[in-house]
Design a protein around this motif. Structure first.
Motif, PDB file in Angstrom:
ATOM      1  N   ASP A 123       0.848  -1.398   0.036  1.00 22.85           N
ATOM      2  CA  ASP A 123       0.073  -0.005   0.172  1.00 22.85           C
ATOM      3  C   ASP A 123       1.040   1.133   0.050  1.00 22.85           C
ATOM      4  O   ASP A 123       1.740   1.578   0.753  1.00 22.85           O
TER       5      ASP A 123
ATOM      6  N   SER B  38      24.666   2.970  13.469  1.00 22.77           N
ATOM      7  CA  SER B  38      24.399   1.760  13.908  1.00 22.77           C
ATOM      8  C   SER B  38      25.533   1.004  14.363  1.00 22.77           C
ATOM      9  O   SER B  38      26.736   1.173  13.952  1.00 22.77           O
TER      10      SER B  38
ATOM     11  N   HIS C  30      19.483  12.214  12.236  1.00 28.73           N
ATOM     12  CA  HIS C  30      19.760  11.071  11.193  1.00 28.73           C
ATOM     13  C   HIS C  30      18.460  10.634  10.591  1.00 28.73           C
ATOM     14  O   HIS C  30      17.394  10.261  11.502  1.00 28.73           O
TER      15      HIS C  30
ATOM     16  N   SER D 113      16.577  -2.244  15.381  1.00 23.73           N
ATOM     17  CA  SER D 113      17.506  -0.993  14.838  1.00 23.73           C
ATOM     18  C   SER D 113      16.472   0.220  15.361  1.00 23.73           C
ATOM     19  O   SER D 113      17.238   1.346  15.736  1.00 23.73           O
TER      20      SER D 113
ATOM     21  N   LYS E 115       1.800   3.302   3.158  1.00 24.41           N
ATOM     22  CA  LYS E 115       2.898   2.772   4.138  1.00 24.41           C
ATOM     23  C   LYS E 115       4.244   3.589   3.801  1.00 24.41           C
ATOM     24  O   LYS E 115       4.817   3.893   4.785  1.00 24.41           O
TER      25      LYS E 115
ATOM     26  N   LYS F  44      13.231  -3.995  13.478  1.00 23.96           N
ATOM     27  CA  LYS F  44      12.620  -3.121  14.576  1.00 23.96           C
ATOM     28  C   LYS F  44      13.649  -2.947  15.786  1.00 23.96           C
ATOM     29  O   LYS F  44      13.491  -1.856  16.582  1.00 23.96           O
TER      30      LYS F  44
ATOM     31  N   GLY G 121       3.605   5.894   6.370  1.00 22.31           N
ATOM     32  CA  GLY G 121       4.074   4.974   7.488  1.00 22.31           C
ATOM     33  C   GLY G 121       5.678   5.360   7.722  1.00 22.31           C
ATOM     34  O   GLY G 121       6.259   5.364   8.669  1.00 22.31           O
TER      35      GLY G 121
ATOM     36  N   CYS H   1      26.521   5.205  10.043  1.00 20.89           N
ATOM     37  CA  CYS H   1      25.936   6.717   9.459  1.00 20.89           C
ATOM     38  C   CYS H   1      26.484   7.904  10.456  1.00 20.89           C
ATOM     39  O   CYS H   1      26.075   9.045  10.054  1.00 20.89           O
TER      40      CYS H   1
ATOM     41  N   PRO I 174      17.102   7.570   8.442  1.00 24.62           N
ATOM     42  CA  PRO I 174      17.030   6.442   7.730  1.00 24.62           C
ATOM     43  C   PRO I 174      15.738   6.342   6.772  1.00 24.62           C
ATOM     44  O   PRO I 174      16.009   5.916   5.659  1.00 24.62           O
TER      45      PRO I 174
ATOM     46  N   LYS J 177       9.778  10.006  15.222  1.00 28.56           N
ATOM     47  CA  LYS J 177       9.697   9.203  16.340  1.00 28.56           C
ATOM     48  C   LYS J 177      10.768   9.695  17.290  1.00 28.56           C
ATOM     49  O   LYS J 177      10.560   9.559  18.527  1.00 28.56           O
TER      50      LYS J 177
ATOM     51  N   PRO K 151      12.419  -5.634   3.616  1.00 30.72           N
ATOM     52  CA  PRO K 151      11.570  -4.448   4.051  1.00 30.72           C
ATOM     53  C   PRO K 151      12.711  -3.278   4.072  1.00 30.72           C
ATOM     54  O   PRO K 151      12.136  -2.146   3.886  1.00 30.72           O
TER      55      PRO K 151
ATOM     56  N   ASN L 251      17.727   7.135   2.201  1.00 27.11           N
ATOM     57  CA  ASN L 251      18.561   7.051   3.040  1.00 27.11           C
ATOM     58  C   ASN L 251      20.168   7.068   2.497  1.00 27.11           C
ATOM     59  O   ASN L 251      20.721   6.438   1.714  1.00 27.11           O
TER      60      ASN L 251
ATOM     61  N   TYR M 149      19.887  -2.640   0.415  1.00 26.20           N
ATOM     62  CA  TYR M 149      19.304  -3.675   1.079  1.00 26.20           C
ATOM     63  C   TYR M 149      19.097  -4.790   0.173  1.00 26.20           C
ATOM     64  O   TYR M 149      18.882  -4.521  -1.218  1.00 26.20           O
TER      65      TYR M 149
HETATM   66  N1  CAA Z   1      -0.602   3.266   5.770  1.00 27.10           N
HETATM   67  C1  CAA Z   1      -0.070   4.025   6.675  1.00 27.10           C
HETATM   68  N2  CAA Z   1       0.938   3.761   7.498  1.00 27.10           N
HETATM   69  C2  CAA Z   1       1.335   2.139   7.519  1.00 27.10           C
HETATM   70  C3  CAA Z   1       0.760   1.498   6.395  1.00 27.10           C
HETATM   71  C4  CAA Z   1      -0.315   1.954   5.798  1.00 27.10           C
HETATM   72  N3  CAA Z   1      -1.219   1.239   4.733  1.00 27.10           N
HETATM   73  N4  CAA Z   1       1.189   0.324   6.788  1.00 27.10           N
HETATM   74  C5  CAA Z   1       2.409   0.265   7.650  1.00 27.10           C
HETATM   75  N5  CAA Z   1       2.158   1.612   7.990  1.00 27.10           N
HETATM   76  C6  CAA Z   1       3.039   2.193   8.971  1.00 27.10           C
HETATM   77  C7  CAA Z   1       3.235   1.246  10.283  1.00 27.10           C
HETATM   78  O1  CAA Z   1       2.221   1.112  11.122  1.00 27.10           O
HETATM   79  C8  CAA Z   1       4.791   1.546  10.771  1.00 27.10           C
HETATM   80  O2  CAA Z   1       4.385   2.694  11.635  1.00 27.10           O
HETATM   81  P1  CAA Z   1       5.271   2.850  13.065  1.00 27.10           P
HETATM   82  O3  CAA Z   1       6.778   2.799  12.701  1.00 27.10           O
HETATM   83  O4  CAA Z   1       4.815   4.183  13.652  1.00 27.10           O
HETATM   84  O5  CAA Z   1       4.701   1.613  13.740  1.00 27.10           O
HETATM   85  C9  CAA Z   1       5.417   1.946   9.460  1.00 27.10           C
HETATM   86  O6  CAA Z   1       4.550   2.192   8.367  1.00 27.10           O
HETATM   87  C10 CAA Z   1       6.301   0.982   8.906  1.00 27.10           C
HETATM   88  O7  CAA Z   1       5.588  -0.420   8.898  1.00 27.10           O
HETATM   89  P2  CAA Z   1       6.209  -1.666   9.268  1.00 27.10           P
HETATM   90  O8  CAA Z   1       6.759  -1.549  10.661  1.00 27.10           O
HETATM   91  O9  CAA Z   1       5.349  -2.730   9.052  1.00 27.10           O
HETATM   92  O10 CAA Z   1       7.306  -1.790   8.114  1.00 27.10           O
HETATM   93  P3  CAA Z   1       8.415  -2.902   7.832  1.00 27.10           P
HETATM   94  O11 CAA Z   1       8.140  -3.892   8.590  1.00 27.10           O
HETATM   95  O12 CAA Z   1       8.435  -2.757   6.483  1.00 27.10           O
HETATM   96  O13 CAA Z   1       9.783  -2.333   8.377  1.00 27.10           O
HETATM   97  C11 CAA Z   1      11.824  -0.798   8.712  1.00 27.10           C
HETATM   98  C12 CAA Z   1      10.193  -0.817   8.613  1.00 27.10           C
HETATM   99  C13 CAA Z   1      11.890  -1.914  10.052  1.00 27.10           C
HETATM  100  C14 CAA Z   1      11.962   0.635   8.909  1.00 27.10           C
HETATM  101  C15 CAA Z   1      12.277  -1.375   7.329  1.00 27.10           C
HETATM  102  O14 CAA Z   1      12.141  -0.505   6.483  1.00 27.10           O
HETATM  103  C16 CAA Z   1      13.702  -1.596   7.815  1.00 27.10           C
HETATM  104  O15 CAA Z   1      14.407  -2.449   8.216  1.00 27.10           O
HETATM  105  N6  CAA Z   1      14.666  -0.461   7.309  1.00 27.10           N
HETATM  106  C17 CAA Z   1      16.012  -0.373   7.350  1.00 27.10           C
HETATM  107  C18 CAA Z   1      16.520  -0.321   8.926  1.00 27.10           C
HETATM  108  C19 CAA Z   1      16.232   1.177   9.246  1.00 27.10           C
HETATM  109  O16 CAA Z   1      16.274   1.920   8.809  1.00 27.10           O
HETATM  110  N7  CAA Z   1      16.357   1.287  10.856  1.00 27.10           N
HETATM  111  C20 CAA Z   1      16.098   2.632  11.435  1.00 27.10           C
HETATM  112  C21 CAA Z   1      16.825   2.703  12.799  1.00 27.10           C
HETATM  113  S1  CAA Z   1      18.519   2.188  12.162  1.00 27.10           S
HETATM  114  C22 CAA Z   1      19.582   3.616  11.551  1.00 27.10           C
HETATM  115  O17 CAA Z   1      18.914   4.657  11.730  1.00 27.10           O
HETATM  116  C23 CAA Z   1      20.607   3.352  10.760  1.00 27.10           C
HETATM  117  C24 CAA Z   1      20.564   3.224   9.325  1.00 27.10           C
HETATM  118  O18 CAA Z   1      20.638   4.470   8.825  1.00 27.10           O
HETATM  119  C25 CAA Z   1      20.188   2.285   8.669  1.00 27.10           C
END
Ligand code: CAA
Length: 391
Positions: A33, A312, A237, A205, A36, A203, A40, A115, A239, A246, A152, A280, A147
Motif C-alpha cells: 500500500d 548503527s 539522522h 534498529s 505505508k 525493529k 508510514g 551513519c 534512515p 519518532k 523491508p 537514506n 538492502y
Molecule cells: N498506511 C500508513 N501507515 C502504514 C501502513 C499504511 N497502509 N502500513 C504500515 N504503516 C506504518 C506502520 O504502522 C509503521 O509505523 P510505525 O513505525 O509508526 O509503527 C510503518 O508504516 C512501517 O511499517 P512496518 O513496521 O510494518 O514496516 P516494515 O516491517 O516494512 O519495516 C523498517 C520498516 C524496519 C524501517 C524497514 O524498512 C527496515 O528494516 N529499514 C532499514 C533499517 C532502518 O532504517 N532502521 C532505522 C534505525 S537504524 C538507523 O537509523 C541506521 C541506518 O541508517 C540504517
C-alpha cells in the motif's frame, strides 16, 4: 557554551545520483500500500546510481562547487566519511583530491562508523581549526545504501554526498560545545566485508536508535548543554523521514515533556524535504536535513539547532549548531533543488537490471558505459584499479 571564536560550517553543498525510483513504482512492483511508504515511513522516492556513479563521483560533485567558491589554498585536511567504501585500503578522498585538483600538501583520510562517520569528521575538523584558525577542513560524507531486493529495507535505500567546509568564522552554522555522546555494542545494522547489501534487525534498529537519543541527550545535559526550550529545530539522522518524528517524540519524553504532535511537527517537519525524495544516504543524511532546514522559509538567524547523529553498531552524538547572521546569502538551495529534480525516473525493471549488474573483478580492462549526467564518472576498471574522469 560557545568556543573562544566561532568554528563551524562555512559552506554546505550536496549531490545525488542521476536516476530516481519512485515509491509509487516500487509499490506497483511489490503490491505494498503506497500509504505505508508515503505516510508510514515518510518516503516518496530513492536516488539510484548509474553504473558509472559511486561514492567518489558523488563526493567530487558535492565538493566541486565548494572548491569553486572558496579555492583550495587553505584546505590542509580532507576527511571522507563513508560506510560504503570502494577500497579496503585507499581512502576514497584521494580520488576526490585528484579530480578537484587539490595541491599535494593536504592530509586525506577516510573515516567509518556507520551513519555517524561524518559527524566524527566534523568534530575532528573543529579541533584542527581550533589549533590553526587559518586552516580549513573539507569534510565529505558519501554513501549508497543498499538492502536485499524485496526486503523491508529496500524501500529505505538512497544515495547522496554532502560536502562541508569547516572554518573559523563560518558563514552558516557555528558548532557549539558540548557534545552528548553515547556508545554501546549492538547488532542492529551491519555489513560484513563479503556483502554488498546491509543486514538489519529492523525493529531492534529503531529501538536502538531511540535508546541512543535518550542516552546522548542525557550526556549532553550532564555536560552542561542547552535546555530543550532553547532549540528552534532538530536535525536527526533520517534512515527514513518518519524516524525523525519518532526520535523527537523520544526526546520530549526523555525531557519529561508531553510528546505533542504540533511540537514534534514544529521541531522536525522543515528538515525532511530532501531526505524523503533522496532516501537514506547514511552518513550524509543528517546534513541533508540541515540543508533542508536552512534553505526553508523560516529565518533562523541566531537560533540554536539540535543535531543528532546516529551510527548503527552503535555510536550517537547530540550537539548544537548556532545559525550565523547573513547565512541565507551563502546557501545553495537552487543548485540542490536542481540536483534532485534533474534525476531521470527509472521503472522497476530498469532499477532491478542496474542492481543486478556488478563491477568486474577479473583484473582485465573494462570500460563502463557513460550513463551519469554528473560532472565526474567512473570510467572503468583496469588491472583492479578504479579509473575516474571528469565527465
Ligand atoms: N498506511 C500508513 N501507515 C502504514 C501502513 C499504511 N497502509 N502500513 C504500515 N504503516 C506504518 C506502520 O504502522 C509503521 O509505523 P510505525 O513505525 O509508526 O509503527 C510503518 O508504516 C512501517 O511499517 P512496518 O513496521 O510494518 O514496516 P516494515 O516491517 O516494512 O519495516 C523498517 C520498516 C524496519 C524501517 C524497514 O524498512 C527496515 O528494516 N529499514 C532499514 C533499517 C532502518 O532504517 N532502521 C532505522 C534505525 S537504524 C538507523 O537509523 C541506521 C541506518 O541508517 C540504517
Amino acid at each position: 557554551m560557545r568556543t573562544d571564536y566561532a568554528i563551524g560550517i562555512h559552506d554546505l553543498s550536496f549531490s545525488t545520483t542521476s536516476l530516481v525510483l519512485s515509491h509509487a513504482e516500487l509499490s506497483r512492483h511489490n503490491g505494498t500500500d503506497l500509504a505505508k511508504y508515503h505516510v508510514g515511513i515518510g518516503q516518496r522516492a530513492m536516488s539510484v546510481p548509474t553504473l558509472d556513479e559511486d561514492i567518489v563521483t558523488m563526493a567530487a560533485a558535492a565538493a566541486a562547487p565548494v572548491v569553486e567558491r572558496h579555492g583550495t589554498d587553505r584546505v590542509r585536511t580532507l576527511v571522507l566519511a563513508t560506510e560504503t567504501a570502494v577500497d579496503q585500503s585507499k581512502a576514497a578522498g584521494i580520488y576526490v583530491h585528484s579530480l578537484l585538483g587539490f595541491h599535494p600538501n593536504v592530509r586525506v583520510v577516510e573515516v567509518k562508523q556507520a551513519c555517524y562517520g561524518a559527524t566524527a569528521g566534523l568534530q575532528f575538523a573543529t579541533a584542527l581549526v581550533h589549533r590553526d584558525p587559518g586552516q580549513q577542513v573539507l569534510v565529505i560524507a558519501s554513501d549508497v545504501s543498499r538492502y536485499d531486493l524485496d526486503s523491508p529495507g529496500e524501500a529505505t535505500q538512497g544515495a547522496a554526498a554532502t560536502a562541508l567546509l569547516v572554518s573559523a568564522n563560518p558563514a552558516l552554522v557555528e558548532i557549539d560545545r558540548p557534545s552528548g555522546l553515547f556508545t554501546s555494542d549492538v547488532m542492529d545494522f551491519w555489513r560484513p566485508n563479503y556483502r554488498s547489501t546491509a543486514l538489519v534487525n529492523g525493529k531492534e534498529s529503531i529501538a536502538a536508535y531511540l535508546e541512543a537519543v535518550d542516552g546522548a541527550w542525557r550526556d549532553y545535559s550532564a555536560q552542561g548543554g542547552l535546555p530543550l526550550k532553547d532549540f528552534r529545530a532538530f536535525c536527526y539522522h533520517q534512515p527514513y523521514t518518519r524516524m525523525a518524528f519518532k526520535a523527537h517524540r523520544q526526546l520530549l519524553e526523555t525531557c519529561g515533556e508531553a510528546p505533542d504532535d504540533a511540537a514534534v511537527e514544529h521541531a522536525v517537519a522543515a528538515t525532511t524535504g530532501y531526505n524523503e525524495t533522496v532516501g537514506n544516504s547514511y552518513t550524509a543524511s543528517m546534513y541533508l536535513a540541515l540543508a533542508a532546514l536552512l534553505e526553508g522559509e523560516d529565518d533562523l538567524t541566531g537560533e540554536s539547532v539540535g543535531l543528532f547523529s546516529y551510527g548503527s553498531g552503535r555510536v550517537a552524538e547530540f550537539f548544537a549548531g548556532h545559525v550565523r547572521p547573513g547565512y541565507r546569502e551563502h546557501l545553495r538551495g537552487d543548485a540542490h533543488r536542481a540536483a534532485v529534480d534533474r534525476r531521470r525516473p527509472v521503472d522497476y525493471p530498469a532499477y532491478r537490471e542496474l542492481r543486478e549488474q556488478t563491477l568486474p573483478t577479473d583484473g582485465r580492462w573494462h570500460d563502463l558505459p557513460h550513463q551519469t549526467q554528473g560532472p565526474f564518472r567512473l570510467a572503468g576498471i583496469r588491472d583492479h584499479q578504479r579509473v575516474y574522469e571528469a565527465a
